[in-house]
Design a protein around this motif. Structure first.
Motif, PDB file in Angstrom:
ATOM      1  N   THR A   1       0.816  -1.221   0.000  1.00 36.33           N
ATOM      2  CA  THR A   1       0.000   0.000   0.000  1.00 36.33           C
ATOM      3  C   THR A   1       0.846   1.266   0.000  1.00 36.33           C
ATOM      4  OG1 THR A   1      -0.006  -0.089   2.406  1.00 36.33           O
ATOM      5  CG2 THR A   1      -1.929  -1.041   1.289  1.00 36.33           C
ATOM      6  N   GLY A   2       2.163   1.128   0.228  1.00 39.47           N
ATOM      7  CA  GLY A   2       3.015   2.292   0.495  1.00 39.47           C
ATOM      8  C   GLY A   2       3.277   3.177  -0.718  1.00 39.47           C
TER       9      GLY A   2
ATOM     10  N   LYS B   1      -7.235   1.669   0.497  1.00 36.85           N
ATOM     11  CA  LYS B   1      -5.767   1.621   0.482  1.00 36.85           C
ATOM     12  C   LYS B   1      -5.208   0.893  -0.743  1.00 36.85           C
ATOM     13  CE  LYS B   1      -3.820   2.706   4.705  1.00 36.85           C
ATOM     14  NZ  LYS B   1      -2.515   2.590   5.312  1.00 36.85           N
TER      15      LYS B   1
ATOM     16  N   TYR C   1       4.110 -13.974   6.092  1.00 30.25           N
ATOM     17  CA  TYR C   1       4.472 -13.701   4.690  1.00 30.25           C
ATOM     18  C   TYR C   1       4.731 -14.992   3.896  1.00 30.25           C
ATOM     19  CZ  TYR C   1       4.755  -8.786   5.908  1.00 30.25           C
ATOM     20  OH  TYR C   1       4.425  -7.519   6.315  1.00 30.25           O
TER      21      TYR C   1
ATOM     22  N   SER D   1       7.880  -0.899   6.300  1.00 32.58           N
ATOM     23  CA  SER D   1       8.552  -0.442   7.526  1.00 32.58           C
ATOM     24  C   SER D   1       7.873   0.863   7.898  1.00 32.58           C
ATOM     25  CB  SER D   1      10.036  -0.183   7.249  1.00 32.58           C
ATOM     26  OG  SER D   1      10.793  -0.231   8.430  1.00 32.58           O
TER      27      SER D   1
ATOM     28  N   PRO E   1       8.614  -3.421  14.511  1.00 30.42           N
ATOM     29  CA  PRO E   1       8.212  -3.783  13.139  1.00 30.42           C
ATOM     30  C   PRO E   1       9.362  -3.751  12.131  1.00 30.42           C
ATOM     31  CG  PRO E   1       7.199  -1.683  13.827  1.00 30.42           C
ATOM     32  CD  PRO E   1       7.870  -2.257  15.027  1.00 30.42           C
TER      33      PRO E   1
ATOM     34  N   SER F   1      16.118  -0.083   2.376  1.00 28.82           N
ATOM     35  CA  SER F   1      16.674   0.510   3.593  1.00 28.82           C
ATOM     36  C   SER F   1      16.544   2.024   3.444  1.00 28.82           C
ATOM     37  CB  SER F   1      18.119   0.049   3.794  1.00 28.82           C
ATOM     38  OG  SER F   1      18.656   0.599   4.974  1.00 28.82           O
TER      39      SER F   1
ATOM     40  N   TYR G   1      13.784   6.747  14.138  1.00 26.59           N
ATOM     41  CA  TYR G   1      13.471   6.163  12.829  1.00 26.59           C
ATOM     42  C   TYR G   1      14.773   5.712  12.150  1.00 26.59           C
ATOM     43  CZ  TYR G   1      12.671   5.939   7.804  1.00 26.59           C
ATOM     44  OH  TYR G   1      12.667   5.530   6.487  1.00 26.59           O
TER      45      TYR G   1
HETATM   46  P1  NAP Z   1       4.582   4.377   3.498  1.00 23.41           P
HETATM   47  O1  NAP Z   1       3.834   4.861   2.347  1.00 23.41           O
HETATM   48  O2  NAP Z   1       4.101   4.782   4.866  1.00 23.41           O
HETATM   49  O3  NAP Z   1       4.760   2.812   3.415  1.00 23.41           O
HETATM   50  C1  NAP Z   1       5.071   2.017   4.521  1.00 23.41           C
HETATM   51  C2  NAP Z   1       4.462   0.664   4.309  1.00 23.41           C
HETATM   52  O4  NAP Z   1       4.831  -0.181   5.410  1.00 23.41           O
HETATM   53  C3  NAP Z   1       2.932   0.684   4.254  1.00 23.41           C
HETATM   54  O5  NAP Z   1       2.525  -0.165   3.228  1.00 23.41           O
HETATM   55  C4  NAP Z   1       2.535   0.119   5.613  1.00 23.41           C
HETATM   56  O6  NAP Z   1       1.304  -0.605   5.577  1.00 23.41           O
HETATM   57  C5  NAP Z   1       3.666  -0.852   5.838  1.00 23.41           C
HETATM   58  N1  NAP Z   1       3.735  -1.219   7.249  1.00 23.41           N
HETATM   59  C6  NAP Z   1       4.010  -0.435   8.313  1.00 23.41           C
HETATM   60  N2  NAP Z   1       3.929  -1.154   9.442  1.00 23.41           N
HETATM   61  C7  NAP Z   1       3.581  -2.424   9.085  1.00 23.41           C
HETATM   62  C8  NAP Z   1       3.329  -3.637   9.783  1.00 23.41           C
HETATM   63  N3  NAP Z   1       3.409  -3.714  11.115  1.00 23.41           N
HETATM   64  N4  NAP Z   1       3.015  -4.732   9.067  1.00 23.41           N
HETATM   65  C9  NAP Z   1       2.916  -4.698   7.723  1.00 23.41           C
HETATM   66  N5  NAP Z   1       3.131  -3.574   7.000  1.00 23.41           N
HETATM   67  C10 NAP Z   1       3.462  -2.460   7.678  1.00 23.41           C
HETATM   68  O7  NAP Z   1       6.107   4.886   3.443  1.00 23.41           O
HETATM   69  P2  NAP Z   1       7.136   4.946   2.245  1.00 23.41           P
HETATM   70  O8  NAP Z   1       7.681   6.325   2.246  1.00 23.41           O
HETATM   71  O9  NAP Z   1       6.593   4.372   1.005  1.00 23.41           O
HETATM   72  O10 NAP Z   1       8.267   3.985   2.801  1.00 23.41           O
HETATM   73  C11 NAP Z   1       8.496   2.693   2.234  1.00 23.41           C
HETATM   74  C12 NAP Z   1       9.874   2.235   2.604  1.00 23.41           C
HETATM   75  O11 NAP Z   1      10.837   3.165   2.112  1.00 23.41           O
HETATM   76  C13 NAP Z   1      10.126   2.127   4.112  1.00 23.41           C
HETATM   77  O12 NAP Z   1      10.942   1.011   4.331  1.00 23.41           O
HETATM   78  C14 NAP Z   1      10.896   3.418   4.409  1.00 23.41           C
HETATM   79  O13 NAP Z   1      11.695   3.291   5.565  1.00 23.41           O
HETATM   80  C15 NAP Z   1      11.721   3.531   3.148  1.00 23.41           C
HETATM   81  N6  NAP Z   1      12.219   4.883   2.859  1.00 23.41           N
HETATM   82  C16 NAP Z   1      11.355   5.898   2.656  1.00 23.41           C
HETATM   83  C17 NAP Z   1      11.852   7.163   2.386  1.00 23.41           C
HETATM   84  C18 NAP Z   1      10.952   8.331   2.151  1.00 23.41           C
HETATM   85  O14 NAP Z   1      11.428   9.474   2.134  1.00 23.41           O
HETATM   86  N7  NAP Z   1       9.657   8.130   1.925  1.00 23.41           N
HETATM   87  C19 NAP Z   1      13.240   7.365   2.333  1.00 23.41           C
HETATM   88  C20 NAP Z   1      14.087   6.289   2.530  1.00 23.41           C
HETATM   89  C21 NAP Z   1      13.577   5.043   2.790  1.00 23.41           C
HETATM   90  P3  NAP Z   1      -0.111   0.063   5.941  1.00 23.41           P
HETATM   91  O15 NAP Z   1      -0.609   0.719   4.685  1.00 23.41           O
HETATM   92  O16 NAP Z   1      -0.942  -1.071   6.376  1.00 23.41           O
HETATM   93  O17 NAP Z   1       0.139   1.064   7.037  1.00 23.41           O
END
Ligand code: NAP
Length: 352
Positions: free
Chosen positions: A16-17, A46, A74, A89, A105, A130, A166
């Motif tokens: 969903t992310g 979502k 999984y 994450s 988590p 990561s 974080y």
């Molecule tokens: P996001 O849209 O909030 O996506 C996070 C995802 O993790 C969502 O699908 C969420 O599911 C899932 N999640 C959280 N807790 C969970 C749990 N207990 N069990 C199963 N699923 C869970 O954030 P994003 O920005 O796309 O981030 C995705 C990845 O990229 C993460 O690993 C993040 O650390 C990494 N990242 C992001 C950035 C950035 O700037 N955005 C930068 C570097 C790295 P739900 O929809 O159910 O909540």
């Protein structure tokens, strides 16, 4: 060298992310079958954008109910997959208990998924999302890095449960993944380390990504007095998706990859929006002085502690992105395109 058979399904955790959605689009457009692991497949709002993407592509999507905190959840989603993208994450700043809300988590979830991979004979490669947060803690770390520049050889060793939790969660999770990887020979691990991800959202109404909250602050007047020259890296979400795709299907992909298009700062990111949006939105155009931030920062935002301000504001952030360009052929979009496309979504969705 790991060759992935693209006729087999591929697993994407955290489907969903924000980042995962663009990755899934890339996979579906290529005609792949995506096993989408989500916490609650019944939350149709979502996954609506994923269904639309699937309908408009050559590929297929199948949902599985999985939770990072539920051991073995999984396994079913992984059956028959050679490739696992582990993106799930929590990327949130509003937390009560860093151990429970972030570390458990991130680290427990990584262990859960990699253990399942070792029990699933078909799995050959894991691509882990990561972060540059696992490379550095504060912008000042760049000054201490060789040549003043972050590379894949650098690790964050300054975060903790109390400071930048974080970043701590991402560092511990990536270290856990490398340790598990070294103790087996069935699959290889390729790690994508993005800096701050921005660019358009496919699900702006339901996104939980902190990226959205960060961009919103630039346009909603929170920073109309000025923005800090807070050194950071920035990358387009579409380039991050491509980086994951190449990390998966390039047989010789190996190790960590800093995935960051631009060495920048918060003020510069805002200023690039001024020509197109400055007339209609209270975008910051001036630097917020460090002394003023030191004075008021800690009262306005829990993250803006004096330590954080001292170590990040007015400090140049510099990372070397040559490995991913050379090994995986990634070309990064201009910052202006990313910022404008991202901000346009906030305008279209009337969130400002
Ligand atoms: P996001 O849209 O909030 O996506 C996070 C995802 O993790 C969502 O699908 C969420 O599911 C899932 N999640 C959280 N807790 C969970 C749990 N207990 N069990 C199963 N699923 C869970 O954030 P994003 O920005 O796309 O981030 C995705 C990845 O990229 C993460 O690993 C993040 O650390 C990494 N990242 C992001 C950035 C950035 O700037 N955005 C930068 C570097 C790295 P739900 O929809 O159910 O909540």
């Amino acid at each position: 060298m790991t060759n992935i058979d693209s006729s087999r399904p591929v697993l994407v955790t955290g489907a969903t992310g924000y980042v995962a959605s663009w990755l899934i689009k890339r996979l579906l457009d290529e005609g792949l079958t995506v096993h989408a692991a989500v916490r609650d497949p019944k939350k149709t709002n979502k996954i609506a954008h994923l269904n639309t993407m699937a309908e408009q592509s050559k590929g297929n999507i199948v949902y599985f109910k999985s939770d990072l905190l539920v051991k073995g959840s999984y396994g079913k989603a992984m059956e028959g997959c050679e490739l696992v993208f582990h993106t799930a994450s929590p990327f949130i700043s509003k937390i009560k208990d860093p151990q429970k809300d972030l570390i458990d988590p991130a680290v427990g979830g990584t262990e859960n998924i990699l253990d399942s991979a070792s029990q699933t004979a078909s799995v050959k490669r894991i691509v882990l999302t990561s972060s540059c947060a696992a490379v550095y803690n504060d912008a000042i770390d760049c000054l201490h890095a060789p040549n003043g520049t972050l590379t894949e050889a650098v690790w964050n060793n300054g975060s903790s449960l109390d400071y930048q939790p974080y970043s701590f969660s991402k560092t511990l999770a990536e270290k856990k993944a490398w340790t598990i990887c070294e103790n087996q020979e069935q699959w290889d691990l390729v790690v994508i380390n993005p800096s701050l991800v921005l660019g358009p959202w496919m699900n702006p109404k339901v996104t939980t990504s902190e990226s959205f909250a960060i961009l919103k602050q630039l346009g909603d007047g929170t920073m109309k007095m000025g923005a800090p020259k807070l050194g950071l890296g920035m990358v387009d979400v579409r380039d991050v998706a491509e980086a994951h795709y190449q990390a998966a299907f390039n047989p010789s992909a190996k190790g960590r990859y800093i995935t960051s298009g631009h060495n920048t700062n918060f003020l510069e990111m805002s200023k690039i929006l001024l020509p197109k949006f400055g007339k209609d939105y209270p975008l910051p155009s001036k630097p917020l002085p460090k002394w003023l931030l030191m004075l008021v920062g800690p009262f306005t935002n829990k993250l803006f502690t004096r330590r954080f301000i001292r170590n990040n504001v007015n400090i140049e952030w510099k990372a070397d992105n040559s490995k991913i360009k050379n090994d995986l052929g990634i070309a990064f979009r201009p910052m202006q395109e990313t910022m404008e496309d991202a901000f346009q979504i906030l305008v279209d969705e009337k969130v400002l």
